[in-house]
Each structure stands twice: as structure tokens, then as C-alpha cells.
Design a protein around this motif. Structure first.
Motif, PDB file in Angstrom:
ATOM      1  N   PHE A 178       1.122  -1.418  -0.144  1.00  0.00           N
ATOM      2  CA  PHE A 178      -0.285   0.299  -0.439  1.00  0.00           C
ATOM      3  C   PHE A 178       1.336   1.505  -0.294  1.00  0.00           C
ATOM      4  O   PHE A 178       1.664   1.437   1.107  1.00  0.00           O
ATOM      5  CB  PHE A 178      -0.545   0.381   1.353  1.00  0.00           C
ATOM      6  N   PRO A 179       1.022   2.129  -0.649  1.00  0.00           N
ATOM      7  CA  PRO A 179       1.066   3.157  -1.008  1.00  0.00           C
ATOM      8  C   PRO A 179       1.554   4.410   0.223  1.00  0.00           C
ATOM      9  O   PRO A 179      -0.526   4.600   0.471  1.00  0.00           O
ATOM     10  CB  PRO A 179       1.219   3.946  -2.054  1.00  0.00           C
ATOM     11  N   GLN A 219       6.446  11.168  -6.273  1.00  0.00           N
ATOM     12  CA  GLN A 219       7.657   9.968  -6.441  1.00  0.00           C
ATOM     13  C   GLN A 219       6.322   8.427  -5.464  1.00  0.00           C
ATOM     14  O   GLN A 219       7.183   7.525  -5.478  1.00  0.00           O
ATOM     15  CB  GLN A 219       8.841  10.477  -5.734  1.00  0.00           C
ATOM     16  N   ALA A 220       6.528   8.541  -4.711  1.00  0.00           N
ATOM     17  CA  ALA A 220       5.417   7.574  -3.993  1.00  0.00           C
ATOM     18  C   ALA A 220       4.475   7.376  -4.799  1.00  0.00           C
ATOM     19  O   ALA A 220       4.103   5.871  -4.715  1.00  0.00           O
ATOM     20  CB  ALA A 220       5.942   8.183  -2.273  1.00  0.00           C
ATOM     21  N   THR A 221       4.017   7.775  -5.391  1.00  0.00           N
ATOM     22  CA  THR A 221       2.943   7.392  -6.067  1.00  0.00           C
ATOM     23  C   THR A 221       2.828   6.680  -7.322  1.00  0.00           C
ATOM     24  O   THR A 221       2.698   5.778  -7.564  1.00  0.00           O
ATOM     25  CB  THR A 221       1.366   8.522  -6.526  1.00  0.00           C
ATOM     26  N   GLN A 222       4.152   6.743  -8.535  1.00  0.00           N
ATOM     27  CA  GLN A 222       5.256   6.539  -9.460  1.00  0.00           C
ATOM     28  C   GLN A 222       5.535   5.609  -8.859  1.00  0.00           C
ATOM     29  O   GLN A 222       5.208   4.914  -9.955  1.00  0.00           O
ATOM     30  CB  GLN A 222       5.991   8.137  -9.681  1.00  0.00           C
ATOM     31  N   LYS A 223       6.295   5.579  -7.783  1.00  0.00           N
ATOM     32  CA  LYS A 223       6.325   3.908  -7.165  1.00  0.00           C
ATOM     33  C   LYS A 223       5.764   3.027  -7.022  1.00  0.00           C
ATOM     34  O   LYS A 223       5.939   2.064  -7.381  1.00  0.00           O
ATOM     35  CB  LYS A 223       7.912   4.238  -6.091  1.00  0.00           C
ATOM     36  N   VAL A 257       4.363   1.186  -9.944  1.00  0.00           N
ATOM     37  CA  VAL A 257       5.706   0.120 -10.828  1.00  0.00           C
ATOM     38  C   VAL A 257       4.809  -1.329 -10.320  1.00  0.00           C
ATOM     39  O   VAL A 257       4.696  -2.526 -11.044  1.00  0.00           O
ATOM     40  CB  VAL A 257       6.786   0.570 -10.370  1.00  0.00           C
ATOM     41  N   GLY A 258       4.341  -1.106  -8.558  1.00  0.00           N
ATOM     42  CA  GLY A 258       4.327  -2.182  -8.290  1.00  0.00           C
ATOM     43  C   GLY A 258       3.001  -2.567  -8.260  1.00  0.00           C
ATOM     44  O   GLY A 258       2.805  -3.897  -8.943  1.00  0.00           O
ATOM     45  N   PHE A 259       1.930  -1.808  -8.957  1.00  0.00           N
ATOM     46  CA  PHE A 259       0.369  -2.281  -9.397  1.00  0.00           C
ATOM     47  C   PHE A 259       0.964  -3.214 -10.513  1.00  0.00           C
ATOM     48  O   PHE A 259      -0.738  -3.722 -11.043  1.00  0.00           O
ATOM     49  CB  PHE A 259      -0.272  -0.982  -9.578  1.00  0.00           C
ATOM     50  N   ARG A 260       1.522  -2.620 -11.488  1.00  0.00           N
ATOM     51  CA  ARG A 260       1.997  -2.752 -12.930  1.00  0.00           C
ATOM     52  C   ARG A 260       1.879  -4.497 -13.168  1.00  0.00           C
ATOM     53  O   ARG A 260       1.376  -5.613 -13.946  1.00  0.00           O
ATOM     54  CB  ARG A 260       2.691  -2.613 -14.135  1.00  0.00           C
ATOM     55  N   ASN A 285       0.038   6.880 -15.062  1.00  0.00           N
ATOM     56  CA  ASN A 285       1.147   5.769 -15.078  1.00  0.00           C
ATOM     57  C   ASN A 285       0.321   3.920 -15.579  1.00  0.00           C
ATOM     58  O   ASN A 285       1.388   3.449 -15.915  1.00  0.00           O
ATOM     59  CB  ASN A 285       1.745   5.318 -13.837  1.00  0.00           C
ATOM     60  N   LEU A 286      -1.004   3.618 -15.667  1.00  0.00           N
ATOM     61  CA  LEU A 286      -1.530   3.274 -15.476  1.00  0.00           C
ATOM     62  C   LEU A 286      -2.103   3.062 -17.187  1.00  0.00           C
ATOM     63  O   LEU A 286      -3.440   2.485 -16.605  1.00  0.00           O
ATOM     64  CB  LEU A 286      -1.933   2.779 -14.381  1.00  0.00           C
TER      65      LEU A 286
END
Length: 280
Positions: free
Chosen positions: A136-137, A159-163, A166-169, A213-214
Motif C-alpha cells: 500500500f503506498p 514520487q511515492a505514487t509513481q513508485k 510500478v508495483g501495481f503493474r 502511469n497505468l
């Protein structure tokens, strides 16, 4: 059943269930870094199944203790949802009970969702570390004064959201965003001069970053409107059964264009419609 007794039983059940499932998640989370990268994804999936176990227990508790009945006012548009897709979920936010209502209402229709949470919550026993292992971010909530004094702080949450994206993908995921940023109250509405009667002004920052990002993964925006006919209760009041019925409207909407003005206009229209649906 007397309200305090129902509330005490519900709180005890949630606490025991959280200790059980969060401990299992914690144990897998500790050993996961020692596995090769190719085998970490199945372990992450197993951890999400454990989270689903917590949700199933919560759903059983709501029924077994007769805490509330979730009444769907619209579900035709939700028929296309599936548990192996990617979704961006938006909802109004009135009480801590919203999280419990949302996870139970959407269980089995879409993947277990993740949401942005305050960094301080990582210190909450069992739940905080489990959410961290589930990726969870965690974000910091800076005041407007802090950001104005140091604009670079704005980039921390970005930056935390963008990181996190990456995991959500890596596996089918639903990302929950409370566009209001905090729970609705009349005092907050009046203080910010909200354009709406039953909603706070939406913030599109996190929504926009997730969408950007998604966009190639997301299938739809799942718009959920939660209405408490007897008024939004506190979490304790909810567990005591003071909201015997909760009305839920679930809509699957096409993604907006990934462009700031288009996103803002899309959210404004969505919020106008949601404000109208929240009328008694």
C-alpha cells in the motif's frame, strides 16, 4: 441485540481477524525478499488472498451480527467488472466505516484494492506493517503552508505514487482514491467554500498520476457513491448497528483523457452527478 454489545462483539471480531490475517501476511512478507524475483509475484498474490480472507470474515460479521445491509441502487453498469482486471476506484468519503463498506461491496467483482494512506499509520500494530508488506503506498500529508514554504515537498508524494504504480503493474490491481482527500463534514465544506452540498472539492493530483502511469493497464474507472440514509456514523456507531441500511451506487465509467484540463473537467462532471445522487 443491545447496541453496545453488538459493537463490542464486532470490534473484538475485527481485532481478532486482523491479528490472524495480518500475522500471516507479515510472515510471508518477511521471507519474500529472500526468494528470487520471479517467485516473489506468486508470494505477493498469496498475501493478497490473505487480505481477501480478512474481507470475507468482515462480510460474515456484518451479516452475522446484523450490523447493516448493503443495498445497491444501481449495478447494471458494474456487470462488466471482473476480478482479473485493473481499475481505478473513486468514492466519496464520510466515515472510517467507508473502507469496510467498500471492500465488502466490491469483493469478488474487482481485485482487492489498495489505497493511499498516511505514513503515520505504518506504526499501527499488525495493520500498519501488513499494509506495508502488501505495498500500500504510504504518503506524507503536507499542509498548504508547508508546501508554500518548501515547494520541493510536493514531489515527495508524486514520487511515492509513481513508485507504487510500478508495483501495481505486476498483478491485477484496483487503486482506490478518495478525491476529497479527507472525510466530509459540513464544517470542512464551509471552510473550503466547496462548490457542492454533500461533497468537498475534489483533488485530482493522485488520480491524475495513477491514470498517467497505468493508462495502458486500466480498464475503467469504478465510481462508487456511498450514502447512509440515517446519516454517516462514526466507526463505533457503525459497529453498533446505527446504520442498518447503506445505499451503494456502483458505475463502471470509461477512462478520461490523460490531460490535466480534460481530467479536471471529467472529475467536475462526476462530482456534480455524485452530489445529486447523495440527496435524500
Amino acid at each position: 441485540m443491545v447496541e453496545p454489545i453488538r459493537g463490542a462483539l464486532a470490534f473484538t471480531f475485527i481485532a481478532a481477524s486482523s491479528v490472524l490475517w495480518c500475522t500471516l501476511i507479515f510472515c510471508l512478507g518477511l521471507v519474500r525478499p529472500f526468494f528470487p524475483k520471479g517467485r516473489r509475484i506468486p508470494l505477493g498474490t498469496a498475501m493478497m488472498h490473505m487480505m481477501a480472507g480478512w474481507v470475507r470474515c468482515a462480510a460474515w460479521m456484518l451479516r452475522g451480527l446484523r450490523i447493516t445491509h448493503l443495498h445497491e441502487t444501481n449495478n447494471e453498469q458494474a456487470a462488466s467488472l471482473r476480478p482479473d482486471g485493473w481499475y481505478l476506484v473513486v468514492s466519496n468519503h464520510q466515515t472510517w466505516a467507508d473502507i469496510l463498506v467498500l471492500v465488502v461491496a466490491l469483493y469478488g467483482r474487482i481485485p482487492q484494492f489498495k489505497f493511499f494512506t498516511k505514513r503515520e499509520l505504518i506504526w499501527v500494530p499488525f495493520i500498519g506493517p501488513a499494509m506495508w508488506f502488501l505495498e500500500f503506498p504510504y504518503v506524507r500529508r503536507y499542509s498548504r503552508e508547508e508546501i508554500e514554504a518548501n515547494p520541493a515537498l510536493r514531489e515527495h508524494d508524486r514520487q511515492a505514487t509513481q513508485k507504487a504504480c510500478v508495483g501495481f503493474r505486476q498483478r491485477p490491481t484496483s487503486v482506490l482514491v478518495f478525491l476529497e482527500g479527507t472525510r466530509f463534514t459540513v464544517a470542512k465544506r464551509d471552510a473550503q467554500g466547496s462548490r457542492y452540498q454533500r461533497l468537498l472539492n475534489p483533488r485530482t493530483g493522485g488520480f491524475s498520476i495513477v491514470l498517467e502511469n497505468l493508462a495502458d493497464r486500466l480498464e475503467a474507472v469504478v465510481d462508487v457513491t456511498v450514502r447512509y440514509p440515517n446519516g454517516a456514523p462514526g466507526f463505533w456507531g457503525f459497529l453498533c448497528g446505527r446504520s442498518p441500511d447503506v445505499a451503494i451506487d456502483i458505475r463502471a465509467l470509461p477512462l478520461p483523457e490523460v490531460e490535466r484540463d480534460a481530467i479536471n473537467a471529467w472529475v467536475d462532471r462526476l462530482w456534480e452527478e455524485k452530489d445529486a445522487r447523495l440527496r435524500p
